[in-house]
Design a protein around this motif. Structure first.
Motif, mmCIF file in Angstrom:
data_model
loop_
_atom_site.group_PDB
_atom_site.id
_atom_site.type_symbol
_atom_site.label_atom_id
_atom_site.label_comp_id
_atom_site.label_asym_id
_atom_site.label_seq_id
_atom_site.Cartn_x
_atom_site.Cartn_y
_atom_site.Cartn_z
ATOM 1 N N LYS A 115 0.846 -1.192 0.000
ATOM 2 C CA LYS A 115 0.000 0.000 0.000
ATOM 3 C C LYS A 115 0.881 1.241 0.000
ATOM 4 O O LYS A 115 1.916 1.275 0.656
ATOM 5 C CB LYS A 115 -0.909 0.025 1.232
ATOM 6 C CG LYS A 115 -1.906 -1.126 1.249
ATOM 7 C CD LYS A 115 -2.880 -0.999 2.389
ATOM 8 C CE LYS A 115 -3.885 -2.137 2.395
ATOM 9 N NZ LYS A 115 -5.017 -1.871 3.293
ATOM 10 N N GLY A 116 0.412 2.252 -0.710
ATOM 11 C CA GLY A 116 1.141 3.513 -0.787
ATOM 12 C C GLY A 116 0.604 4.538 0.192
ATOM 13 O O GLY A 116 -0.194 4.236 1.080
ATOM 14 N N LEU A 117 1.033 5.763 -0.003
ATOM 15 C CA LEU A 117 0.674 6.890 0.849
ATOM 16 C C LEU A 117 -0.816 7.198 0.731
ATOM 17 O O LEU A 117 -1.351 7.298 -0.368
ATOM 18 C CB LEU A 117 1.489 8.120 0.443
ATOM 19 C CG LEU A 117 1.216 9.416 1.199
ATOM 20 C CD1 LEU A 117 1.617 9.288 2.665
ATOM 21 C CD2 LEU A 117 1.977 10.561 0.547
ATOM 22 N N SER A 118 -1.472 7.370 1.880
ATOM 23 C CA SER A 118 -2.886 7.753 1.901
ATOM 24 C C SER A 118 -3.032 9.238 1.608
ATOM 25 O O SER A 118 -2.305 10.068 2.144
ATOM 26 C CB SER A 118 -3.505 7.470 3.271
ATOM 27 O OG SER A 118 -3.583 6.099 3.507
ATOM 28 N N VAL A 119 -3.994 9.538 0.737
ATOM 29 C CA VAL A 119 -4.391 10.919 0.469
ATOM 30 C C VAL A 119 -5.895 10.941 0.681
ATOM 31 O O VAL A 119 -6.646 10.360 -0.113
ATOM 32 C CB VAL A 119 -4.015 11.362 -0.964
ATOM 33 C CG1 VAL A 119 -4.507 12.776 -1.228
ATOM 34 C CG2 VAL A 119 -2.513 11.254 -1.185
ATOM 35 N N GLY A 120 -6.330 11.551 1.777
ATOM 36 C CA GLY A 120 -7.735 11.462 2.158
ATOM 37 C C GLY A 120 -8.037 10.032 2.552
ATOM 38 O O GLY A 120 -7.332 9.437 3.362
ATOM 39 N N ALA A 121 -9.061 9.442 1.937
ATOM 40 C CA ALA A 121 -9.432 8.053 2.215
ATOM 41 C C ALA A 121 -8.904 7.099 1.142
ATOM 42 O O ALA A 121 -9.239 5.923 1.139
ATOM 43 C CB ALA A 121 -10.954 7.944 2.311
ATOM 44 N N SER A 122 -8.052 7.594 0.229
ATOM 45 C CA SER A 122 -7.572 6.789 -0.898
ATOM 46 C C SER A 122 -6.079 6.543 -0.821
ATOM 47 O O SER A 122 -5.322 7.380 -0.320
ATOM 48 C CB SER A 122 -7.872 7.509 -2.224
ATOM 49 O OG SER A 122 -9.235 7.772 -2.367
ATOM 50 N N ARG A 123 -5.684 5.394 -1.372
ATOM 51 C CA ARG A 123 -4.256 5.092 -1.509
ATOM 52 C C ARG A 123 -4.069 3.968 -2.506
ATOM 53 O O ARG A 123 -4.955 3.132 -2.702
ATOM 54 C CB ARG A 123 -3.630 4.746 -0.174
ATOM 55 C CG ARG A 123 -4.162 3.494 0.465
ATOM 56 C CD ARG A 123 -3.478 3.287 1.795
ATOM 57 N NE ARG A 123 -4.192 2.315 2.593
ATOM 58 C CZ ARG A 123 -3.804 1.920 3.770
ATOM 59 N NH1 ARG A 123 -2.704 2.421 4.295
ATOM 60 N NH2 ARG A 123 -4.484 1.043 4.439
ATOM 61 N N PRO A 124 -2.890 3.946 -3.144
ATOM 62 C CA PRO A 124 -2.612 2.844 -4.068
ATOM 63 C C PRO A 124 -2.504 1.526 -3.297
ATOM 64 O O PRO A 124 -1.981 1.503 -2.172
ATOM 65 C CB PRO A 124 -1.269 3.206 -4.695
ATOM 66 C CG PRO A 124 -0.849 4.502 -4.124
ATOM 67 C CD PRO A 124 -1.821 4.906 -3.080
ATOM 68 N N GLU A 125 -2.996 0.459 -3.906
ATOM 69 C CA GLU A 125 -2.950 -0.849 -3.253
ATOM 70 C C GLU A 125 -2.741 -1.941 -4.294
ATOM 71 O O GLU A 125 -3.404 -1.959 -5.331
ATOM 72 C CB GLU A 125 -4.250 -1.115 -2.495
ATOM 73 C CG GLU A 125 -4.281 -2.484 -1.831
ATOM 74 C CD GLU A 125 -5.620 -2.795 -1.182
ATOM 75 O OE1 GLU A 125 -5.616 -3.113 -0.001
ATOM 76 O OE2 GLU A 125 -6.658 -2.721 -1.877
#
Length: 155
Positions: A54-64
């Motif tokens: 998992k990547g960095l969270s931005v708000g409620a989203s992140r790469p997975e």
């Protein structure tokens, strides 16, 4: 690249105890890498195993990125490569046609119950079950990787 859009909430324990649990599974997950910008996690359930990045969270989203791996290899990774491990029972509850995943933590996180809902869009509306309490999506202390390093009992 996959994107995870997830919101987290605390659970009212009294109301939660009255809920009929549809499906439950023991989860054990450990972290090979755990920092604010990325995590690499190994998860072992009752009969499946996954490697998740998992990547960095931005708000409620992140790469997975999530990959199924053999159960015996997950056990080896948990035992040999993960300094921190979280154990919990994950409950799967459908409410108003949405899947809620409710984690009842064990060990040093005993007593903590966190509900998660995955969405298709950050602005998607959804109904909250009566057992949902305050939202903690942006509070990093409730992330599983943080709970592995700084357990609930130490707060």
């Amino acid at each position: 690249m996959g994107i995870e859009i997830e919101r987290k909430f605390l659970v009212n324990k009294e109301k939660w105890n009255q809920v009929k649990k549809e499906k439950r599974s023991l989860y054990r997950q450990g972290y090979i890498v755990s920092d604010p910008e990325k995590t690499i996690r190994v998860r072992l359930t009752d009969n499946e195993a996954f490697l998740t990045i998992k990547g960095l969270s931005v708000g409620a989203s992140r790469p997975e990125f999530e990959y199924s791996i053999p159960v015996d290899e997950a056990q080896q990774l948990l035992d040999g490569f993960c300094d921190t491990v979280v154990s919990k029972i994950r409950n799967f509850i459908t409410y108003d046609n949405k899947l809620w995943e409710v984690d009842e933590f064990h060990g040093d996180n005993e007593g903590l119950i966190v509900a998660e809902i995955e969405l298709d869009d950050e602005n998607e509306s959804f109904s909250r079950p009566e057992w949902i309490s305050e939202e903690v999506t942006s509070e990093k202390k409730y992330s599983n990787s943080n709970l592995a390093k700084k357990p609930y009992k130490s707060w």
